[in-house]
Motif scaffolding. Structure first.
Motif, PDB file in Angstrom:
ATOM      1  N   GLY A 120      25.738   7.169  -3.371  1.00  0.00           N
ATOM      2  CA  GLY A 120      26.751   7.396  -2.613  1.00  0.00           C
ATOM      3  C   GLY A 120      28.259   7.634  -3.066  1.00  0.00           C
ATOM      4  O   GLY A 120      29.008   7.920  -2.515  1.00  0.00           O
ATOM      5  N   ASN A 130      25.307  16.494  -6.880  1.00  0.00           N
ATOM      6  CA  ASN A 130      24.881  16.049  -5.525  1.00  0.00           C
ATOM      7  C   ASN A 130      23.722  15.294  -5.526  1.00  0.00           C
ATOM      8  O   ASN A 130      23.434  14.361  -4.534  1.00  0.00           O
ATOM      9  CB  ASN A 130      24.550  17.368  -4.775  1.00  0.00           C
ATOM     10  N   ASP A 131      22.496  15.526  -6.118  1.00  0.00           N
ATOM     11  CA  ASP A 131      21.296  14.655  -6.215  1.00  0.00           C
ATOM     12  C   ASP A 131      21.552  13.263  -6.599  1.00  0.00           C
ATOM     13  O   ASP A 131      20.989  12.292  -5.860  1.00  0.00           O
ATOM     14  CB  ASP A 131      20.555  15.234  -7.234  1.00  0.00           C
ATOM     15  N   GLU A 159      18.666   9.612   6.177  1.00  0.00           N
ATOM     16  CA  GLU A 159      18.730   7.785   6.313  1.00  0.00           C
ATOM     17  C   GLU A 159      19.944   7.699   7.358  1.00  0.00           C
ATOM     18  O   GLU A 159      20.832   8.293   7.344  1.00  0.00           O
ATOM     19  CB  GLU A 159      19.196   7.455   4.889  1.00  0.00           C
ATOM     20  N   LEU A 205      27.487   7.986   3.145  1.00  0.00           N
ATOM     21  CA  LEU A 205      26.479   6.989   2.621  1.00  0.00           C
ATOM     22  C   LEU A 205      27.640   5.796   2.019  1.00  0.00           C
ATOM     23  O   LEU A 205      27.066   4.674   1.513  1.00  0.00           O
ATOM     24  CB  LEU A 205      26.061   7.811   1.392  1.00  0.00           C
ATOM     25  N   THR A 252      22.784   5.443   8.755  1.00  0.00           N
ATOM     26  CA  THR A 252      24.041   4.872   8.126  1.00  0.00           C
ATOM     27  C   THR A 252      25.027   4.455   9.010  1.00  0.00           C
ATOM     28  O   THR A 252      25.019   4.984  10.346  1.00  0.00           O
ATOM     29  CB  THR A 252      24.801   5.657   7.241  1.00  0.00           C
ATOM     30  N   ASP A 254      30.191  10.456  -1.254  1.00  0.00           N
ATOM     31  CA  ASP A 254      29.714  10.852  -0.119  1.00  0.00           C
ATOM     32  C   ASP A 254      29.936  10.101   1.135  1.00  0.00           C
ATOM     33  O   ASP A 254      29.846   8.935   1.235  1.00  0.00           O
ATOM     34  CB  ASP A 254      27.883  10.813  -0.246  1.00  0.00           C
ATOM     35  N   ILE A 262      21.143  15.330   4.931  1.00  0.00           N
ATOM     36  CA  ILE A 262      20.035  15.449   3.665  1.00  0.00           C
ATOM     37  C   ILE A 262      19.330  14.417   3.387  1.00  0.00           C
ATOM     38  O   ILE A 262      18.043  14.948   3.233  1.00  0.00           O
ATOM     39  CB  ILE A 262      21.241  16.049   2.452  1.00  0.00           C
ATOM     40  N   THR A 263      19.613  13.404   3.435  1.00  0.00           N
ATOM     41  CA  THR A 263      18.612  12.424   2.981  1.00  0.00           C
ATOM     42  C   THR A 263      17.899  11.891   4.178  1.00  0.00           C
ATOM     43  O   THR A 263      17.050  11.059   4.120  1.00  0.00           O
ATOM     44  CB  THR A 263      19.518  11.217   2.169  1.00  0.00           C
ATOM     45  N   HIS A 298      23.309  11.462  -3.770  1.00  0.00           N
ATOM     46  CA  HIS A 298      22.665  11.001  -2.719  1.00  0.00           C
ATOM     47  C   HIS A 298      22.018   9.899  -2.734  1.00  0.00           C
ATOM     48  O   HIS A 298      21.523   9.178  -1.821  1.00  0.00           O
ATOM     49  CB  HIS A 298      21.749  12.463  -2.307  1.00  0.00           C
ATOM     50  N   ARG A 319      32.527  14.950   1.816  1.00  0.00           N
ATOM     51  CA  ARG A 319      32.830  14.796   0.259  1.00  0.00           C
ATOM     52  C   ARG A 319      34.318  14.305   0.189  1.00  0.00           C
ATOM     53  O   ARG A 319      35.038  15.015   1.010  1.00  0.00           O
ATOM     54  CB  ARG A 319      32.497  15.896  -0.528  1.00  0.00           C
ATOM     55  N   HIS A 325      22.131  10.885   7.933  1.00  0.00           N
ATOM     56  CA  HIS A 325      22.578  11.946   7.080  1.00  0.00           C
ATOM     57  C   HIS A 325      21.937  13.262   7.048  1.00  0.00           C
ATOM     58  O   HIS A 325      20.676  13.243   7.350  1.00  0.00           O
ATOM     59  CB  HIS A 325      22.358  11.131   5.651  1.00  0.00           C
TER      60      HIS A 325
END
Length: 335
Positions: free
Chosen positions: A59, A52-53, A231, A308, A233, A305, A228-229, A56, A129, A226
């Protein structure tokens, strides 16, 4: 533009190489066990957070060359790294459920190219996902191209982006017999009351016609953050569903058979005004300029993702079998 995170392929654990699938692109990130005997389930056990890391950042992840990858192994891998597959709701493309909510990828004719898009971005709820499994690679074409949605956003001039953020976009569907999915197929029911309940819950306007056909309309944003991040998009179906993105022959055939305001799918500004051709072309170029295509090999799995990275499909010469699973539901109400 966001920087490309370059990393040469290197060995991890002495068995699996990892790094960028292409040195000129930040996605997909590749885990390659070619030439080794590595079972995917064993290798991926305990790696959910690591994957997952990595996802992120890039993508999309591509898993290649693992031994004994079949439908059962694909299903187990999806559950292990992301949880139970989701049902495909508010359908916009024909697919077959092969069991356990593992679907065929879009069954549009193989000579058609499927433009880049983010899965179910026209809904208020979407999967975070996506997983694609290549069971049989086409001999010619058939790749699943991808593009970084953050980099797509960065390619859109500020004035166009701000205009679309302010106005949103409207997605209009006309369900009619014999052309595209029926409303029964799209909503998974033959009960009009169930359709009306779903539309009300999803902020979709609807109108039943005297002949039993249905028209729906929904206004959605063009950007999302997003969770989690954090950001921003480019996350929408504005370009994908617009008549101007269709193959020229298909577009001409449809417009010769019906007026533009009765097409099966089309998009507009949120207030219903047409989107200018030059704006649509600019958006198309933003997607295609970031497009990355890695040919499928049998046994490949790609993890995306959905917020992303967008995805599409190249035309191909059959046969080809690619399966898809969707996981980790997210709601705009949580954003």
């Amino acid at each position: 533009m966001a920087p490309i995170h370059r990393r040469e392929l290197k060995l991890t654990g002495g068995t699996v190489r990892e790094g960028l699938a292409r040195p000129d692109s930040s996605l997909p990130y590749l885990y390659d066990a070619t030439g080794q005997v590595v079972e995917l389930a064993g290798w991926s056990a305990g790696r959910r957070m690591e994957l997952n890391d990595r996802l992120h950042v890039h993508g999309a992840l591509l898993f290649r060359g693992f031994s004994d990858v079949d439908r059962n192994a694909f299903f187990d891998f999806v559950r292990q790294v992301s949880g139970e597959p989701l049902e495909y709701t508010e359908r916009s493309s024909p697919r077959t459920d092969t069991g356990r909510r593992i679907y065929t990828s879009t069954e549009q004719p193989p000579d058609q190219t499927i433009f880049l898009h983010n899965e179910q971005s026209y809904s208020l709820d979407w999967p975070m996902r996506l997983f694609f499994f290549c069971e049989l690679a086409a001999t010619d074409g058939g790749a699943t191209p991808i593009a970084d949605s953050r980099r797509i956003l960065n390619r859109i001039p500020a004035d166009i982006r701000d205009r679309l953020v302010d106005r949103g976009y409207r997605y209009v569907r006309h369900f009619r017999a014999g052309l595209g999915l029926s409303w029964q197929e799209s909503f998974g029911t033959d009960d009009p009351l169930e359709v009306e309940r779903y539309c009300s819950d999803q902020s979709i306007s609807y109108q039943w016609r005297p002949n039993g056909s249905l028209t729906t309309s929904q206004v959605r944003p063009v950007m999302r953050q997003h969770p989690i991040t954090h950001e921003e998009t480019w996350f929408n179906h504005l370009t994908f569903f617009n008549v101007g993105t269709l193959n020229q022959e298909i577009r001409k055939a449809l417009l010769s058979a019906m007026p533009e305001d009765e097409l099966p799918n089309n998009t507009y500004y949120g207030d219903g005004e047409p989107i200018e051709a030059e704006v649509l072309q600019l958006l198309q170029r933003a997607y295609t300029s970031e497009l990355v295509s890695v040919p499928w090999q049998a046994g490949d799995i790609m993890m995306i993702d959905n917020m992303l990275a967008s995805h599409g499909r190249e035309s191909f010469t059959p046969p080809r079998r690619v399966l898809v699973a969707m996981t980790e539901p997210w709601s705009s109400a949580l954003s």
